[in-house]
Write an enzyme that holds these catalytic residues in place. Structure first.
Site, PDB file in Angstrom:
ATOM      1  N   VAL A   1       0.938  -1.170  -0.016  1.00 31.56           N
ATOM      2  CA  VAL A   1       0.102  -0.169   0.023  1.00 31.56           C
ATOM      3  C   VAL A   1       1.128   1.204   0.030  1.00 31.56           C
ATOM      4  CG1 VAL A   1      -1.734   1.200   1.275  1.00 31.56           C
ATOM      5  CG2 VAL A   1      -1.777  -1.174   1.095  1.00 31.56           C
ATOM      6  N   CYS A   2       1.889   1.354   0.660  1.00 30.49           N
ATOM      7  CA  CYS A   2       2.834   2.417   0.738  1.00 30.49           C
ATOM      8  C   CYS A   2       3.589   2.692  -0.559  1.00 30.49           C
ATOM      9  CB  CYS A   2       4.189   2.346   1.993  1.00 30.49           C
ATOM     10  SG  CYS A   2       3.187   2.156   3.528  1.00 30.49           S
ATOM     11  N   ASP A   3       3.756   1.502  -1.184  1.00 30.65           N
ATOM     12  CA  ASP A   3       4.423   1.582  -2.565  1.00 30.65           C
ATOM     13  C   ASP A   3       3.433   2.133  -3.501  1.00 30.65           C
ATOM     14  OD1 ASP A   3       4.633   0.182  -5.317  1.00 30.65           O
ATOM     15  OD2 ASP A   3       6.544  -0.545  -4.402  1.00 30.65           O
TER      16      ASP A   3
ATOM     17  N   VAL B   1       3.401   6.012  -2.541  1.00 31.95           N
ATOM     18  CA  VAL B   1       4.419   6.900  -2.845  1.00 31.95           C
ATOM     19  C   VAL B   1       4.454   7.004  -4.472  1.00 31.95           C
ATOM     20  CG1 VAL B   1       7.111   6.879  -2.905  1.00 31.95           C
ATOM     21  CG2 VAL B   1       5.859   6.111  -0.816  1.00 31.95           C
TER      22      VAL B   1
END
Length: 162
Positions: free
Chosen positions: A57-59, A62
């Site tokens: 999810v962070c990938d 960002v």
């Protein structure tokens, strides 16, 4: 405010902020391990707090903010996590992230405490987005109700008047 991680309630430590508040100062480490704080930023800024840059999810988040940042003038986007600066640098290099600046709160948890994003149970930062104007006023905040879900990008862009 109720925040969950994979459906389980979590406890956020620090100051929960509201739109209209002055952006609090903080101390994080940049990718060269140099200290960085609010005074080292200026103009319109987006502070993006994530648990770990190296998760799916962070990938996605960002990459999306990096894509949006390439279209913006006079807006700086900072991604803050507890990841070590070395890991942030490696990940950004592998992912081709150039428009988002990564900084780490690993050392002092200063951003987490100042912006109310430190997850007591996990020792990580929660997913949240703060838009700061040229006068250091907070114009938009989203503490994501579920840490594993992406923020509302359209509302962030709207707050930036883009």
């Amino acid at each position: 405010m109720k925040i969950t991680f994979k459906g389980n309630p979590i406890t956020l430590e620090g100051n929960i902020l509201e739109v209209g508040d002055s952006a609090p100062d903080f101390l994080v480490s940049d990718n060269s391990l140099a200290p960085m704080g609010l005074k080292d930023t200026s103009g319109k800024r987006v502070f993006v707090s994530v648990p770990s840059i190296d998760t799916s999810v962070c990938d996605m988040e960002v990459r999306r903010f990096n894509e949006e940042a390439t279209k913006m003038k006079d807006v700086s986007i900072y991604l803050i996590s507890m990841d070590l600066p070395f890991a942030q640098t490696r990940w950004c290099g592998n992912a081709g992230i150039e428009a988002v600046k990564t900084v780490s709160d690993y050392k002092d948890r200063s951003f987490g405490q100042s912006y109310g994003t430190y997850i007591k149970e996990l020792g990580l930062l929660t997913r949240a987005v703060f838009v700061i104007d040229e006068n250091n006023k907070i114009t938009h905040i989203e503490y994501c109700e579920e840490v594993t879900k992406e923020p509302d990008y359209d509302k962030v862009l709207q707050a930036l008047n883009i």
